[in-house]
Scaffold this active site. Structure first.
Site, PDB file in Angstrom:
ATOM      1  N   SER A  86      -9.715  -0.378   7.245  1.00 18.61           N
ATOM      2  CA  SER A  86      -9.000  -0.200   5.934  1.00 18.61           C
ATOM      3  C   SER A  86      -8.211  -1.395   5.267  1.00 18.61           C
ATOM      4  O   SER A  86      -7.894  -1.383   4.052  1.00 18.61           O
ATOM      5  CB  SER A  86      -8.133   0.971   5.456  1.00 18.61           C
ATOM      6  OG  SER A  86      -8.881   2.139   5.583  1.00 18.61           O
ATOM      7  N   SER A 135      -9.597   2.317   2.956  1.00 21.23           N
ATOM      8  CA  SER A 135      -8.992   2.865   2.207  1.00 21.23           C
ATOM      9  C   SER A 135      -7.997   2.147   1.395  1.00 21.23           C
ATOM     10  O   SER A 135      -7.342   2.651   0.402  1.00 21.23           O
ATOM     11  CB  SER A 135      -7.997   4.052   2.920  1.00 21.23           C
ATOM     12  OG  SER A 135      -6.978   3.376   3.657  1.00 21.23           O
ATOM     13  N   LYS A 192       0.813  -1.311  -0.107  1.00 21.83           N
ATOM     14  CA  LYS A 192       0.152   0.221   0.088  1.00 21.83           C
ATOM     15  C   LYS A 192       0.850   1.419  -0.049  1.00 21.83           C
ATOM     16  O   LYS A 192       2.104   1.047   0.719  1.00 21.83           O
ATOM     17  CB  LYS A 192      -0.841   0.000   1.236  1.00 21.83           C
ATOM     18  CG  LYS A 192      -1.974   1.094   1.236  1.00 21.83           C
ATOM     19  CD  LYS A 192      -2.776   0.872   2.443  1.00 21.83           C
ATOM     20  CE  LYS A 192      -4.116   2.066   2.696  1.00 21.83           C
ATOM     21  NZ  LYS A 192      -4.878   1.796   4.009  1.00 21.83           N
TER      22      LYS A 192
END
Ligand code: GLN
Length: 504
Positions: free
Chosen positions: A179, A155, A80
């Site tokens: 997330s 997210s 990420k």
């Protein structure tokens, strides 16, 4: 011939070990897949093909020489874009950091490099990890591979979509309020938020430091356990890091795969089911409970009354911490710098111009809420009250874990929604995390595993929560449910994801 991209990380690792596959072959297969479908899915902000192949070649040479390697050596991974990577652009999904090249690696990246997992690239996300749909990224929407009109969660939508589109066998996510778990639920993948302090936060671009936790994004529970053992453990560079070694997760998952849950007490959290949950989500949840009961588990109902205030407390504590953490983006130190078009170029005016241009609406909204909640005169009424609610939530968990070994709920109240559906309604967006947020406020570990499809044909997630430092329990129970469900379905759920058209 083996379809490499559909193999689990554990299967790839075994085939690398036995010599059936090389890391270069495997890494190239995923890079080819990224080249074929990521123009559509947009799971990646940055693809680091050359670096990935260099690591893959190194692993193959070391293996040929008979070197002892980490069990996951040579298995590619995506990270990420909120986790800093030495020499590779790290944006946190924001225009503010476009082109920023960090001079160091996060601790978890160091561990991944030491173990020699080829890093495929950095995945898309909501700006500074604020959101539940990845629509707040400055780098465009990531599409849900199950239905490209729908969001991949957030997210960490990029990491989850990369797994669901078979662009990577492993990924890293971060979870401040859900997330990792919510994107897992809506893409039919596995997501684990470890106990707070289990994985080092050193080198994560902080959103809310008392809530943020990095963890595995995978397609199977065993893969998550393998990755958790690799990235976890004590780190002197993170003052909130626990002293515990990261071990026992794989063994627990393997024990779970035997399918016997006799003597395990599973608590259904009354406040996190029923009304407000999409009928298909609730139906899959009840079926999974029956599956767990059939495996020998004792099912009990627990009540955690303060959980109904968790969302409100989170949306004060998180913005308060974020407003402070994001103060460092001032146009002087990192990434973007915008000078005022007219008038004097003072530090304050550069900061205002840079923050005005560099931050998106959701980030600005949270900075404003956070600074308001912390301002003198309002501090006690907002931030102070939220902290008290946080204590009550922790007490609810403690009481519930006296009655049950793990707690369960649906991960997300709905399946993936369509793009734009909630973008103009922040409160509707925030409600996606109603079931995931309590874990972050209390620091307890949580996992989401796919437990079927809703009537709309979209994946549903099942959440398992365990007491602090008892992450192994959720691996055991998660693996038991996963294997029982696969027996019912005759195949892993992810195999039912539609084949994506490769682009010319
Ligand atoms: N969706 C939640 C939020 O917007 C959680 C985000 C996260 O876990 N990073 O804050």
């Amino acid at each position: 011939m083996t379809n490499i991209i559909k193999l689990s990380a554990n299967d790839i690792a075994e085939k690398l070990n036995s010599g059936e596959l090389t890391s270069v072959e495997v890494t190239q297969a995923f890079l080819d897949r990224i080249a074929a479908v990521d123009g559509t899915i947009n799971a990646f902000v940055t693809v680091t093909a050359d670096d990935a192949l260099t690591t893959a070649r190194e692993v193959d040479e070391l293996r040929a020489q008979g070197a002892t390697l980490h069990p996951l050596a040579g298995v590619p991974i995506a990270i990420k874009d909120v986790v800093v990577t030495d020499g590779v652009q790290t944006t946190a999904g924001s225009k503010m950091l476009e082109g920023w090249i960090p001079p160091y690696d996060a601790t978890l990246v160091e561990k991944i490099k030491e173990a020699k997992l080829p890093i495929l690239g950095k995945t898309n996300m909501d700006e500074f990890a604020m959101g539940s749909s990845t629509e707040h990224s400055a780098y465009g929407n990531t599409l849900n591979p199950w239905d490209t009109d729908r969001i991949p969660g957030g997210s960490g939508g990029g990491s989850a979509a990369a797994l669901a589109a078979f662009e990577a066998p492993l990924a890293i996510g971060t979870d401040t309020g859900g997330s990792i778990r919510q994107p897992g639920a809506v893409t039919g993948t596995v997501g684990v938020k470890p106990t707070y302090g289990s994985v080092s936060r050193y080198g994560l671009i902080a959103m809310a430091s008392s809530l943020d936790q990095a963890g595995p994004v995978t397609r199977t529970v065993v893969d998550a356990a393998l990755l958790h053992e690799l990235i976890g453990g004590h780190d002197p560079k993170d003052s909130t890091s626990l002293p515990d070694p990261a071990e026992g997760y794989v063994a627990a998952a393997q024990q779970g795969l035997t399918g016997d849950l006799t003597g395990v007490r599973i608590g259904i959290v009354k406040e996190l089911t029923g009304e407000g949950y999409q009928p298909g989500v609730q139906a899959r949840f009840e079926e999974s409970i029956n599956t767990l009961r059939a495996a020998g588990a004792e099912i009990v109902e627990v009540s955690c009354p303060s959980f109904t205030s968790a969302l409100a407390a989170y949306y004060l504590i998180m913005p308060a911490e974020a407003s402070s953490n994001l103060a460092k983006f001032d146009g002087m130190r990192f990434g973007l710098r915008v000078e005022p078009t007219e008038g004097p170029v003072t530090a304050e005016r550069v900061m205002a111009a840079t923050r005005g241009a560099g931050f998106g609406d959701e980030v600005k909204r949270r900075i404003i809420i956070g600074t308001y909640a912390l301002s003198s005169g309002y501090y006690d009424a907002y931030y102070g009250s939220a902290q008290k609610v946080r204590t009550l939530i922790q007490r609810d968990f403690t009481a519930a874990f006296e009655k049950a070994d793990v707690l369960v709920s649906p991960t997300s109240p709905t399946t993936a929604f369509k793009f734009g559906e909630k973008l103009d309604d922040p409160l509707a967006m925030y409600l996606n995390d109603i079931a995931t947020i309590p874990a972050n406020l209390a620091g307890v570990p949580g996992m989401s595993i796919p437990n079927g499809l809703s009537d709309d044909g979209m994946p549903v997630g099942f959440q398992i929560l365990a007491p602090i430092r008892e992450d192994a329990r959720m691996y055991r129970i998660g693996a038991a449910l996963e294997s029982a469900l696969e027996k019912q379905w005759g195949e892993p759920l992810i195999n039912r994801a539609p084949e994506l058209e490769a682009q010319a």
